[in-house]
Design a protein around this motif. Structure first.
Motif, PDB file in Angstrom:
ATOM      1  N   ALA A  87       3.919  73.243  90.681  1.00 31.31           N
ATOM      2  CA  ALA A  87       5.018  74.051  91.203  1.00 31.31           C
ATOM      3  C   ALA A  87       5.912  73.275  92.157  1.00 31.31           C
ATOM      4  O   ALA A  87       7.119  73.509  92.220  1.00 31.31           O
ATOM      5  N   ASN A  88       5.336  72.347  92.903  1.00 33.00           N
ATOM      6  CA  ASN A  88       6.103  71.592  93.894  1.00 33.00           C
ATOM      7  C   ASN A  88       6.687  70.295  93.329  1.00 33.00           C
ATOM      8  O   ASN A  88       7.319  69.535  94.064  1.00 33.00           O
ATOM      9  N   GLU A  89       6.459  70.056  92.044  1.00 32.85           N
ATOM     10  CA  GLU A  89       6.991  68.857  91.391  1.00 32.85           C
ATOM     11  C   GLU A  89       7.663  69.261  90.081  1.00 32.85           C
ATOM     12  O   GLU A  89       7.102  69.068  89.001  1.00 32.85           O
ATOM     13  N   LEU A 114      12.223  78.029  83.996  1.00 36.88           N
ATOM     14  CA  LEU A 114      11.204  79.033  84.281  1.00 36.88           C
ATOM     15  C   LEU A 114      10.465  78.677  85.563  1.00 36.88           C
ATOM     16  O   LEU A 114      10.318  77.501  85.900  1.00 36.88           O
ATOM     17  N   PRO A 115       9.979  79.684  86.299  1.00 34.10           N
ATOM     18  CA  PRO A 115       9.161  79.396  87.492  1.00 34.10           C
ATOM     19  C   PRO A 115       7.942  78.567  87.090  1.00 34.10           C
ATOM     20  O   PRO A 115       7.140  79.004  86.259  1.00 34.10           O
ATOM     21  N   ARG A 116       7.792  77.400  87.688  1.00 33.66           N
ATOM     22  CA  ARG A 116       6.737  76.484  87.246  1.00 33.66           C
ATOM     23  C   ARG A 116       5.331  77.059  87.461  1.00 33.66           C
ATOM     24  O   ARG A 116       4.410  76.727  86.723  1.00 33.66           O
ATOM     25  N   SER A 175      -4.885  83.519  86.349  1.00 31.08           N
ATOM     26  CA  SER A 175      -4.174  82.616  87.254  1.00 31.08           C
ATOM     27  C   SER A 175      -2.700  82.947  87.388  1.00 31.08           C
ATOM     28  O   SER A 175      -1.932  82.145  87.903  1.00 31.08           O
ATOM     29  N   GLY A 176      -2.292  84.113  86.893  1.00 33.07           N
ATOM     30  CA  GLY A 176      -0.909  84.536  87.058  1.00 33.07           C
ATOM     31  C   GLY A 176       0.076  83.843  86.141  1.00 33.07           C
ATOM     32  O   GLY A 176       1.289  83.859  86.403  1.00 33.07           O
ATOM     33  N   ILE A 177      -0.403  83.265  85.057  1.00 35.75           N
ATOM     34  CA  ILE A 177       0.492  82.612  84.089  1.00 35.75           C
ATOM     35  C   ILE A 177       1.125  83.666  83.192  1.00 35.75           C
ATOM     36  O   ILE A 177       0.434  84.526  82.652  1.00 35.75           O
TER      37      ILE A 177
END
Length: 264
Positions: A87-89, A114-116, A175-177
């Motif tokens: 998410a941070n990369e 899309l939100p990573r 995991s919220g995917i």
């Protein structure tokens, strides 16, 4: 397949197999050894490793799944993983984003937009040869054929590959995917359609260990739209995975993300 197993795939699955999230070093080691046996020793997709463990850069931020026999002596059957995006990369790409960079149809979906933290990829699905070998299948990692579904006279069901995909979906949902990507064989989508699973092609075919097509799956859409026949098997797999997490050291049943989630 017995009549009861035919109409209750959950019972049929549990009779022969059990599924585990690879939450420990020992289970992950089993996963890597299955992958080495299939991808390195048999299919020669990857170089043979001295330690007989096939790993790569994505394993450190993946959720792993192991399928085993349910009776003693329990033996590993197959495995798969869900590769999580970083998410941070945002510039760190999922495997399919690298392989299919030139063939993706971004008018259908652009993964970069899309939100990573809500996307992932199913990859490294492997089934040991003793559990899949039949004539003409020496160069396939986990094949599914029309005849795997049998007929009304002699019904069958491909428990192993479907079980591994459902295991991956369970890990992703936990995991919220929201969106799962996968490189599939061209005929795989039609087989999944029989089960009410919508696999949408998102680009042209690429040559990657055979012809593969980039596809996407909506996790909650799959769960909600699953055929009645498949739901008992889904519930069995989901229950086994949840139970394994609850038994893991440091697990919190209220935590929607797995205790070994690399993003935590």
């Amino acid at each position: 397949m017995l009549l009861f197993d035919r109409f209750n795939l959950g019972h049929g699955f549990r009779k022969y197999f059990e599924i585990h999230p690879a939450t420990t070093d020992s289970l992950r080691d089993d996963v890597y050894r299955v992958r080495h046996e299939v991808y390195c020793e048999e299919l020669r997709f990857e170089p043979v490793r001295p330690d007989r463990r096939e790993t790569d850069e994505y394993d450190s931020h993946s959720l792993h799944c192991l399928l085993s026999t349910s009776t003693e002596p329990r033996k590993p059957v197959g495995c798969t993983r869900v590769v999580l995006a970083k998410a941070n990369e945002p510039d760190y790409l999922l495997p399919f984003e690298r392989t299919c960079a030139a063939t993706l149809d971004r008018s259908i979906v652009d993964p970069a937009r899309l939100p990573r933290e809500q996307i992932a990829e199913v990859s490294r699905l492997a089934v040991r040869s003793a559990y899949r070998r039949r004539r003409g299948e020496t160069v396939a990692d986990a094949p599914i054929h029309d005849e795997d579904f049998g007929s009304t006279i002699q019904p069958r069901f491909p428990y192993i590959p479907i079980g591994l995909y459902l295991g991956a979906i369970a890990l992703a949902a936990r995991s919220g995917i929201e969106t799962l990507f996968v490189l599939t064989e061209p005929r795989l989508a039609s087989h999944f359609a029989k089960l009410g699973v919508d696999v949408r092609q998102i680009g042209g075919a690429v040559e990657h260990r055979g012809t593969r097509i980039p596809s996407m799956m909506d996790v909650q859409g799959i769960i909600k739209g699953m055929r009645f026949l498949l739901k008992p098997m889904w519930r069995t797999i989901q229950e086994e995975i949840e139970m394994a997490y609850e038994q893991s050291a440091g697990s919190d049943p209220k935590d929607k993300r797995a205790p070994d989630d690399p993003r935590k």
